[in-house]
Design a protein around this motif. Structure first.
Motif, PDB file in Angstrom:
ATOM      1  N   MET A 401       0.836  -1.198   0.000  1.00 53.72           N
ATOM      2  CA  MET A 401       0.000   0.000   0.000  1.00 53.72           C
ATOM      3  C   MET A 401       0.877   1.257   0.000  1.00 53.72           C
ATOM      4  O   MET A 401       0.554   2.257  -0.643  1.00 53.72           O
ATOM      5  CB  MET A 401      -0.934  -0.001   1.210  1.00 53.72           C
ATOM      6  CG  MET A 401      -2.003  -1.083   1.169  1.00 53.72           C
ATOM      7  SD  MET A 401      -3.134  -0.894  -0.240  1.00 53.72           S
ATOM      8  CE  MET A 401      -3.997   0.595   0.203  1.00 53.72           C
ATOM      9  N   ALA A 402       1.997   1.175   0.724  1.00 60.15           N
ATOM     10  CA  ALA A 402       2.933   2.294   0.736  1.00 60.15           C
ATOM     11  C   ALA A 402       3.598   2.457  -0.623  1.00 60.15           C
ATOM     12  O   ALA A 402       3.853   3.580  -1.071  1.00 60.15           O
ATOM     13  CB  ALA A 402       3.995   2.077   1.822  1.00 60.15           C
ATOM     14  N   SER A 403       3.879   1.341  -1.297  1.00 62.42           N
ATOM     15  CA  SER A 403       4.483   1.409  -2.627  1.00 62.42           C
ATOM     16  C   SER A 403       3.566   2.148  -3.588  1.00 62.42           C
ATOM     17  O   SER A 403       4.000   3.037  -4.336  1.00 62.42           O
ATOM     18  CB  SER A 403       4.766  -0.004  -3.158  1.00 62.42           C
ATOM     19  OG  SER A 403       5.710  -0.674  -2.357  1.00 62.42           O
ATOM     20  N   ALA A 404       2.286   1.774  -3.590  1.00 61.50           N
ATOM     21  CA  ALA A 404       1.323   2.428  -4.477  1.00 61.50           C
ATOM     22  C   ALA A 404       1.151   3.898  -4.112  1.00 61.50           C
ATOM     23  O   ALA A 404       1.117   4.776  -4.985  1.00 61.50           O
ATOM     24  CB  ALA A 404      -0.018   1.705  -4.411  1.00 61.50           C
ATOM     25  N   GLY A 405       1.059   4.194  -2.818  1.00 62.34           N
ATOM     26  CA  GLY A 405       0.883   5.571  -2.373  1.00 62.34           C
ATOM     27  C   GLY A 405       2.073   6.448  -2.703  1.00 62.34           C
ATOM     28  O   GLY A 405       1.913   7.621  -3.062  1.00 62.34           O
ATOM     29  N   ALA A 406       3.279   5.897  -2.611  1.00 63.56           N
ATOM     30  CA  ALA A 406       4.491   6.666  -2.915  1.00 63.56           C
ATOM     31  C   ALA A 406       4.492   7.105  -4.376  1.00 63.56           C
ATOM     32  O   ALA A 406       4.865   8.243  -4.697  1.00 63.56           O
ATOM     33  CB  ALA A 406       5.734   5.832  -2.602  1.00 63.56           C
ATOM     34  N   ASN A 407       4.099   6.216  -5.274  1.00 66.54           N
ATOM     35  CA  ASN A 407       4.027   6.571  -6.692  1.00 66.54           C
ATOM     36  C   ASN A 407       3.020   7.688  -6.939  1.00 66.54           C
ATOM     37  O   ASN A 407       3.251   8.603  -7.738  1.00 66.54           O
ATOM     38  CB  ASN A 407       3.646   5.349  -7.524  1.00 66.54           C
ATOM     39  CG  ASN A 407       4.799   4.394  -7.715  1.00 66.54           C
ATOM     40  OD1 ASN A 407       5.952   4.765  -7.573  1.00 66.54           O
ATOM     41  ND2 ASN A 407       4.498   3.149  -8.037  1.00 66.54           N
ATOM     42  N   THR A 408       1.880   7.595  -6.274  1.00 74.55           N
ATOM     43  CA  THR A 408       0.839   8.613  -6.448  1.00 74.55           C
ATOM     44  C   THR A 408       1.325   9.979  -5.978  1.00 74.55           C
ATOM     45  O   THR A 408       1.143  10.983  -6.675  1.00 74.55           O
ATOM     46  CB  THR A 408      -0.426   8.214  -5.670  1.00 74.55           C
ATOM     47  OG1 THR A 408      -0.832   6.897  -6.035  1.00 74.55           O
ATOM     48  CG2 THR A 408      -1.571   9.173  -5.956  1.00 74.55           C
ATOM     49  N   VAL A 409       1.944  10.013  -4.808  1.00 77.02           N
ATOM     50  CA  VAL A 409       2.469  11.278  -4.272  1.00 77.02           C
ATOM     51  C   VAL A 409       3.534  11.845  -5.203  1.00 77.02           C
ATOM     52  O   VAL A 409       3.574  13.052  -5.476  1.00 77.02           O
ATOM     53  CB  VAL A 409       3.035  11.069  -2.858  1.00 77.02           C
ATOM     54  CG1 VAL A 409       3.751  12.327  -2.380  1.00 77.02           C
ATOM     55  CG2 VAL A 409       1.929  10.693  -1.884  1.00 77.02           C
ATOM     56  N   CYS A 410       4.406  10.959  -5.703  1.00 77.45           N
ATOM     57  CA  CYS A 410       5.479  11.382  -6.613  1.00 77.45           C
ATOM     58  C   CYS A 410       4.917  12.125  -7.816  1.00 77.45           C
ATOM     59  O   CYS A 410       5.318  13.265  -8.101  1.00 77.45           O
ATOM     60  CB  CYS A 410       6.278  10.157  -7.064  1.00 77.45           C
ATOM     61  SG  CYS A 410       7.242  10.396  -8.575  1.00 77.45           S
ATOM     62  N   TYR A 411       3.984  11.511  -8.533  1.00 75.22           N
ATOM     63  CA  TYR A 411       3.465  12.134  -9.751  1.00 75.22           C
ATOM     64  C   TYR A 411       2.568  13.332  -9.452  1.00 75.22           C
ATOM     65  O   TYR A 411       2.498  14.274 -10.248  1.00 75.22           O
ATOM     66  CB  TYR A 411       2.728  11.097 -10.602  1.00 75.22           C
ATOM     67  CG  TYR A 411       3.672  10.263 -11.427  1.00 75.22           C
ATOM     68  CD1 TYR A 411       4.342  10.798 -12.524  1.00 75.22           C
ATOM     69  CD2 TYR A 411       3.937   8.942 -11.091  1.00 75.22           C
ATOM     70  CE1 TYR A 411       5.224  10.048 -13.274  1.00 75.22           C
ATOM     71  CE2 TYR A 411       4.824   8.169 -11.840  1.00 75.22           C
ATOM     72  CZ  TYR A 411       5.461   8.736 -12.921  1.00 75.22           C
ATOM     73  OH  TYR A 411       6.343   7.997 -13.653  1.00 75.22           O
ATOM     74  N   PHE A 412       1.904  13.317  -8.300  1.00 77.44           N
ATOM     75  CA  PHE A 412       1.074  14.459  -7.930  1.00 77.44           C
ATOM     76  C   PHE A 412       1.949  15.687  -7.691  1.00 77.44           C
ATOM     77  O   PHE A 412       1.636  16.795  -8.165  1.00 77.44           O
ATOM     78  CB  PHE A 412       0.264  14.141  -6.673  1.00 77.44           C
ATOM     79  CG  PHE A 412      -0.646  15.263  -6.229  1.00 77.44           C
ATOM     80  CD1 PHE A 412      -1.785  15.576  -6.946  1.00 77.44           C
ATOM     81  CD2 PHE A 412      -0.333  16.016  -5.106  1.00 77.44           C
ATOM     82  CE1 PHE A 412      -2.615  16.613  -6.546  1.00 77.44           C
ATOM     83  CE2 PHE A 412      -1.158  17.057  -4.701  1.00 77.44           C
ATOM     84  CZ  PHE A 412      -2.299  17.353  -5.420  1.00 77.44           C
ATOM     85  N   VAL A 413       3.073  15.505  -7.001  1.00 73.05           N
ATOM     86  CA  VAL A 413       3.960  16.627  -6.690  1.00 73.05           C
ATOM     87  C   VAL A 413       4.604  17.185  -7.958  1.00 73.05           C
ATOM     88  O   VAL A 413       4.590  18.397  -8.197  1.00 73.05           O
ATOM     89  CB  VAL A 413       5.042  16.197  -5.677  1.00 73.05           C
ATOM     90  CG1 VAL A 413       6.103  17.288  -5.539  1.00 73.05           C
ATOM     91  CG2 VAL A 413       4.415  15.912  -4.321  1.00 73.05           C
ATOM     92  N   ILE A 414       5.186  16.303  -8.799  1.00 74.63           N
ATOM     93  CA  ILE A 414       5.862  16.817  -9.996  1.00 74.63           C
ATOM     94  C   ILE A 414       4.857  17.350 -11.017  1.00 74.63           C
ATOM     95  O   ILE A 414       5.186  18.232 -11.811  1.00 74.63           O
ATOM     96  CB  ILE A 414       6.792  15.760 -10.621  1.00 74.63           C
ATOM     97  CG1 ILE A 414       6.023  14.527 -11.117  1.00 74.63           C
ATOM     98  CG2 ILE A 414       7.877  15.366  -9.648  1.00 74.63           C
ATOM     99  CD1 ILE A 414       6.923  13.519 -11.822  1.00 74.63           C
ATOM    100  N   MET A 415       3.621  16.855 -10.964  1.00 75.84           N
ATOM    101  CA  MET A 415       2.570  17.408 -11.821  1.00 75.84           C
ATOM    102  C   MET A 415       2.291  18.858 -11.427  1.00 75.84           C
ATOM    103  O   MET A 415       2.230  19.747 -12.292  1.00 75.84           O
ATOM    104  CB  MET A 415       1.303  16.567 -11.687  1.00 75.84           C
ATOM    105  CG  MET A 415       0.091  17.107 -12.440  1.00 75.84           C
ATOM    106  SD  MET A 415      -1.442  16.248 -11.990  1.00 75.84           S
ATOM    107  CE  MET A 415      -1.728  16.899 -10.318  1.00 75.84           C
TER     108      MET A 415
END
Length: 495
Positions: A401-415
């Motif tokens: 769940m942390a793996s999936a959440g980390a990816n989401t946060v990553c792309y949300f921030v750089i977006m």
């Protein structure tokens, strides 16, 4: 006009073959989850193929882009550029393959597969062949042989599926036959996934021999190679950062997760991640369909209205797919075996990741049009840092769940960063009011759906309510932004 027709035709061939290839490869996921004995076996597949994606970027080291750059500028003959690039990739790929074969045991120990060094050797050879083959494929694109390109790509997909079915489905049923028993080992299991891959890749490479042989007579120019490396190696950093944002979670998971069932957890995550890739395939299809329109109608780089329209319609249709997949997840879950269903809770998170990734892709036009591509490298490197930091911090406690959440946060921030920084360099009139309205509408409909799920236990009734919500969404966006009367052929039946 003829050039635009040619471009549209080639785009359609590349797009359809790419999407079809990804879809057919995606269909292997049900096979693996239902046939492999345990989810830990699929965890091995997930982990090692994440490594191959990263290694492929490293082994091509930006030379594919370098080939197009120097083959088209006229300073050197295209055949010389092709032969120089091909010989360079051949040398590094051969060296990598030899190292993987001779040092396979040490690599297997490091990756946590000490009893299966042959997995490392096989995938090392596969990655080497794929890295080398990227240049003949680039040459086919340069020569505008789109059909040949598509056929060779689909040939690999077809062969890979055939060999997987042969080893994992057919042979177990006929293993008592003498001709099968003399070489087939039913206990080898997941190993046949890699055997199938190396066979399919090897045959594809052999089929590329006529294209490879076209490099004869081109020679090798060391001065050209130095220029190509100076151009291409900086792209390697961007490529590594980009692919790590997509695969780092599956690469480092076995080293971060504290439980003894790390491979099993990774297998569950990998399978459910693939379920969400339906979003990626649909969004890629949207890009292939919409981008030719954008570039054909807006040749002037300052005409940015089309990019704003592309963003709005991308988000509209992405939200539609998001709602549809969440509503019908109780049907989609049969794509994978029941022992993987525990991980389906990551699917909505991964869907949002793909949406943010797609928005970031659309936003990338600003630094491409203004020749400030260094910002792409900055964003990608920041994304790697965010992903790695969150995974190291949270995976030991919260697993995939942390793996999936980390990816989401990553792309949300750089977006968000890309949007705010880009607005200072290239003003694109994005329709933020409509985008915000559709975002609130989507969140509201999903909240209503989840609320109904908490009250109603019958799955069919849940999906019926979800279908009504989808119809509501479609009715709103067709009335507001996609009137049916504007559609070709059928539009005449609507006001």
């Amino acid at each position: 006009m003829s050039e635009m027709k040619s471009l549209a035709k080639e785009t359609a061939i590349y797009g359809i073959s790419s999407i079809l290839g990804k879809f057919l490869n995606w269909m292997l996921v049900p096979l693996y989850t239902y046939v492999l004995k345990q989810s830990a076996d699929y965890g091995i597949v997930t982990n090692l193929y994440a490594w191959t994606a990263l290694l492929l970027v490293i082994l091509t080291y930006g030379m594919e882009t370098g080939f197009f750059r120097f083959a088209n500028d006229g300073e050197y003959p295209a055949k010389k550029v092709y032969s120089t690039t091909l010989l360079c990739l051949l040398s590094t790929s051969l060296l990598f393959a030899v190292c993987c074969v001779f040092f396979s045991q040490g690599m297997a120990n490091l990756l946590g597969y000490p009893e299966h060094k042959e997995f490392i050797a096989m995938l090392g050879v596969v990655v080497a062949m794929d890295a080398f083959s990227c240049i003949p494929f680039s040459y086919l694109r340069y020569k505008k042989k789109a059909l040949h390109f598509a056929l060779y790509k689909l040939l690999f997909v077809g062969l890979n599926i055939f060999f997987n079915l042969l080893f994992l489905v057919i042979c177990p049923k006929i293993q008592e036959w003498e001709i099968i028993r003399c070489w087939y080992d039913a206990d080898y299991g997941v190993g046949y996934v890699f055997v199938a891959n190396i066979l399919a890749t090897g045959i594809q490479t052999l089929c590329l021999l006529p294209t490879i042989m076209e490099a004869r007579g081109g020679g090798f120019d060391f001065s050209l190679l130095k220029k190509m490396l100076c151009y291409s190696l900086p792209l390697l950093i961007l490529g590594i950062a980009g692919i790590m944002n997509q695969t780092l979670d599956r690469i480092i998971f076995p080293w971060l997760y504290n439980g003894s069932d790390a491979q099993e957890q990774l297998g569950i995550y990998g399978a459910c991640f693939k379920v969400a890739m339906v979003m990626m395939m649909f969004t890629q299809a949207f890009r292939y369909a919409y981008e030719p329109y954008v570039f054909s109608k807006h040749k002037d780089k300052k005409s940015v209205g089309a990019y704003a329209d592309a963003m709005k319609y991308y988000i509209i249709f992405s939200y539609l797919i998001l709602i549809g997949m969440i509503v019908y997840l109780d049907l989609l879950k049969y794509i994978i075996a029941p022992n993987y269903w525990a991980g389906l809770r990551v699917v909505p998170i991964v869907l949002w990741t793909y949406i943010f990734q797609g928005v970031y892709f659309n936003l990338s036009f600003w630094y491409k049009l203004t020749d400030k591509t260094q910002y792409g490298a900055y964003f990608s490197l920041l994304g790697v840092f965010i992903t790695a930091a969150l995974q190291v911090w949270l995976v030991p406690k919260y697993s995939y769940m942390a793996s999936a959440g980390a990816n989401t946060v990553c792309y949300f921030v750089i977006m968000l960063l890309s949007y705010f920084i880009g607005s200072k360099h290239l003003a694109v009139p994005y329709d933020l009011k409509s985008i915000g309205g559709y975002t609130l509408l989507t969140i509201g409909l999903l909240a209503l759906f989840y609320g109904c799920k908490m009250i109603i236990s019958q799955v069919w009734l849940q999906m019926l309510i979800g279908t009504i919500l989808i119809i509501v969404y479609c009715a709103i966006f067709t009335k507001k932004d996609f009137p049916l009367s504007s559609l070709p052929y059928v539009g005449k039946f609507f006001r």
